[in-house]
Design an enzyme around this catalytic site. Structure first.
Site, PDB file in Angstrom:
ATOM      1  N   ALA A  19       0.786  -1.109   0.016  1.00  0.00           N
ATOM      2  CA  ALA A  19       0.111  -0.032   0.139  1.00  0.00           C
ATOM      3  C   ALA A  19       0.896   1.219  -0.029  1.00  0.00           C
ATOM      4  O   ALA A  19       1.506   1.267   1.045  1.00  0.00           O
ATOM      5  CB  ALA A  19      -0.949   0.177   1.205  1.00  0.00           C
ATOM      6  N   HIS A  20       0.735   1.938  -0.794  1.00  0.00           N
ATOM      7  CA  HIS A  20       1.695   3.144  -1.100  1.00  0.00           C
ATOM      8  C   HIS A  20       0.907   4.363  -1.850  1.00  0.00           C
ATOM      9  O   HIS A  20       1.475   5.443  -1.987  1.00  0.00           O
ATOM     10  CB  HIS A  20       2.817   3.062  -1.858  1.00  0.00           C
ATOM     11  CG  HIS A  20       2.649   2.686  -3.326  1.00  0.00           C
ATOM     12  ND1 HIS A  20       2.291   1.582  -3.906  1.00  0.00           N
ATOM     13  CD2 HIS A  20       2.917   3.485  -4.470  1.00  0.00           C
ATOM     14  CE1 HIS A  20       2.066   1.714  -5.192  1.00  0.00           C
ATOM     15  NE2 HIS A  20       2.680   2.977  -5.646  1.00  0.00           N
ATOM     16  N   ARG A  21      -0.410   4.323  -2.448  1.00  0.00           N
ATOM     17  CA  ARG A  21      -0.985   5.406  -3.071  1.00  0.00           C
ATOM     18  C   ARG A  21      -1.170   6.545  -2.285  1.00  0.00           C
ATOM     19  O   ARG A  21      -1.615   6.365  -1.021  1.00  0.00           O
ATOM     20  CB  ARG A  21      -2.263   4.817  -3.643  1.00  0.00           C
ATOM     21  CG  ARG A  21      -2.210   3.716  -4.490  1.00  0.00           C
ATOM     22  CD  ARG A  21      -2.968   4.322  -5.893  1.00  0.00           C
ATOM     23  NE  ARG A  21      -1.616   4.751  -6.764  1.00  0.00           N
ATOM     24  CZ  ARG A  21      -0.653   3.827  -7.528  1.00  0.00           C
ATOM     25  NH1 ARG A  21      -1.060   2.735  -7.439  1.00  0.00           N
ATOM     26  NH2 ARG A  21       0.251   4.423  -8.308  1.00  0.00           N
ATOM     27  N   ASP A  69      -2.757  -1.750  -3.295  1.00  0.00           N
ATOM     28  CA  ASP A  69      -3.329  -0.633  -4.109  1.00  0.00           C
ATOM     29  C   ASP A  69      -2.441  -0.190  -5.193  1.00  0.00           C
ATOM     30  O   ASP A  69      -2.533   0.771  -5.859  1.00  0.00           O
ATOM     31  CB  ASP A  69      -3.598   0.584  -3.153  1.00  0.00           C
ATOM     32  CG  ASP A  69      -2.139   1.151  -2.758  1.00  0.00           C
ATOM     33  OD1 ASP A  69      -1.065   0.758  -2.902  1.00  0.00           O
ATOM     34  OD2 ASP A  69      -2.394   1.962  -1.673  1.00  0.00           O
TER      35      ASP A  69
END
Ligand code: UD1
Ligand code: UDP
Length: 369
Positions: free
Chosen positions: A206-208, A283
């Protein structure tokens, strides 16, 4: 004289997805120049992929680093323009939807150098995403558009892009996965290193900005993933992107107990984890595609995706950030058959892209030694 290609790239996914095209140039003696913007610069987001994917060192590294979107893109543009003037390539190739792709695209267009866009035609229709700005702009600047699927080509047609600029190639991520899957399985000791068994763990990325730059949303999605881990008694491995790590620290968030943060992994390690995980939460765009190719169920922690093909074939589901929805969707995904259709092509996208640039090569980089 053979066509000279200039690749502009700058981030982890661009290195991975352009690697099959760069390797086809190496194998086919096609002249090329690699311009690395330096948008990603930490060893684990950058150098490891050049080693893993057996790529030559970039000819240029602009060292632009992190910054606001405008400053980052503007600095890249100034420097790429000068290099293109010096190198005088016939075609500039950019990939995807990053600020590096945008800068390379604008530089080529302004100099009237033919611009090719690899992975054209993706749309999330979410204008809050910086990637959506970039992909729309690059598509409309490009002379040669290489959408991965028929649906992405159709979106370009709907936006009025002339059909003679567009060739469907498949996604180069299939080339990358097929070229490296068995090598990863043979050589990677990642399962032993991390003390997990195939089929008995879950993977998370998850990095968005839409997820991790908002403390409540970031905490919520971690809670949902953690609840699923607790209910299934499966540990979650979270190779953490530097953006997310910085945000955890800034917000003072504690990662719940069933989620284990680890350093970002190299491609072979990560690919093998994706291949052997029982389920992947993500994501990431590339991870939605790779799990589809590998036959691993995916739960996307977003409300939309620019990879709707994965939803259509049933490899992926959109859960958003709500804990309840994450848990319900993860259990639902575990009930599905994993022999879904493969929508992203046959692993020969790189050869088709070179053909689209006017370079016929017999080399399709099937399996490397
Ligand atoms: C960028 C892309 C995104 C892509 C992602 C792949 C844009 C607008 N975004 O997002 O589409 O999915 O790369 O991973 O182009 N940082 C480091 N080391 C690095 C790079 C970044 O520590 O090598 C940290 C810095 O704190 C930086 C933050 O990560 O501020 C974000 O980096 P940036 O390149 O702006 O965007 P990404 O989130 O990586
Ligand atoms: N990846 C990797 N190591 C990791 C996490 C991801 O090699 O620890 C790879 C993954 O296999 C995929 C790519 O990075 O090919 C996805 O990059 P990212 O999620 O950063 O970007 P996005 O695809 O969302 O643009």
């Amino acid at each position: 004289m053979s066509t000279h290609i200039a690749f502009v790239l700058g981030t982890r996914p661009e290195i991975i997805k352009l690697a099959p095209v760069i390797r086809a140039c190496v194998d086919g003696d096609v002249p090329f120049t690699v311009i690395h913007t330096g948008q990603h610069y930490s060893e684990k987001l950058d150098d490891v992929f050049f080693t893993d994917l057996q790529l030559p060192e970039p000819d240029y590294n602009l060292g632009v680093g992190s910054g606001t979107h405008g400053a980052q893109t503007g600095q890249m543009l100034v420097e790429i323009e000068q290099i293109l003037l010096d190198e005088d390539p016939d075609v500039v190739l950019v990939q995807g939807d990053t600020n590096s792709a945008l800068a390379g695209g604008i530089a080529a267009m302004k100099l009237d150098v033919r611009l090719g866009h690899v992975e054209a035609g993706l749309r999330s229709f979410d204008r809050d995403m910086p990637e959506e700005h970039n992909r729309v702009l690059v598509d409309h600047a490009a002379d040669l558009l290489f959408p991965p699927t028929g649906d992405s080509a159709e979106r370009l047609r709907e936006e009025g892009i002339p059909a003679d600029r567009v060739s469907v190639t498949g996604n180069t991520v299939v080339d990358a996965v097929l070229q490296n899957r068995d090598i990863a399985a043979d050589r990677s000791t990642v399962l032993e290193d991390l003390g997990v068994a195939a089929g008995e763990f879950v993977l998370l990325t998850a990095h968005r900005p839409g997820n991790v730059d908002d403390p409540e949303r970031f905490a919520q999605l971690l809670e949902g993933v953690n609840r699923y881990a607790e209910l299934t008694d499966k540990p979650v491995l979270y190779p953490i992107h530097p953006r997310s790590e910085a945000k955890l620290e800034e917000f003072g968030l504690t990662v719940p107990e069933h989620i284990r943060c680890i350093e970002p992994l190299n491609f072979l390690e990560f690919l093998h984890l994706e291949d052997t995980a029982s389920l992947v939460f993500t994501d990431s765009g590339g991870v939605q595609e790779e799990t589809c190719i590998l036959g691993t169920p995916c739960v996307t922690l977003r409300e939309n995706t620019e990879r709707p093909e994965t939803l259509e074939v049933g490899s992926n589901v959109l859960a958003g950030p709500e804990p309840e929805s994450i848990v319900v969707n993860a259990f639902e995904m575990q009930t599905r058959d994993t022999d879904w259709d493969l929508p992203f092509g046959d692993g020969h996208a790189a050869a088709r892209i070179l053909a689209g640039c006017g370079i016929e090569t017999a080399v399709t980089s099937e399996v490397r030694a």
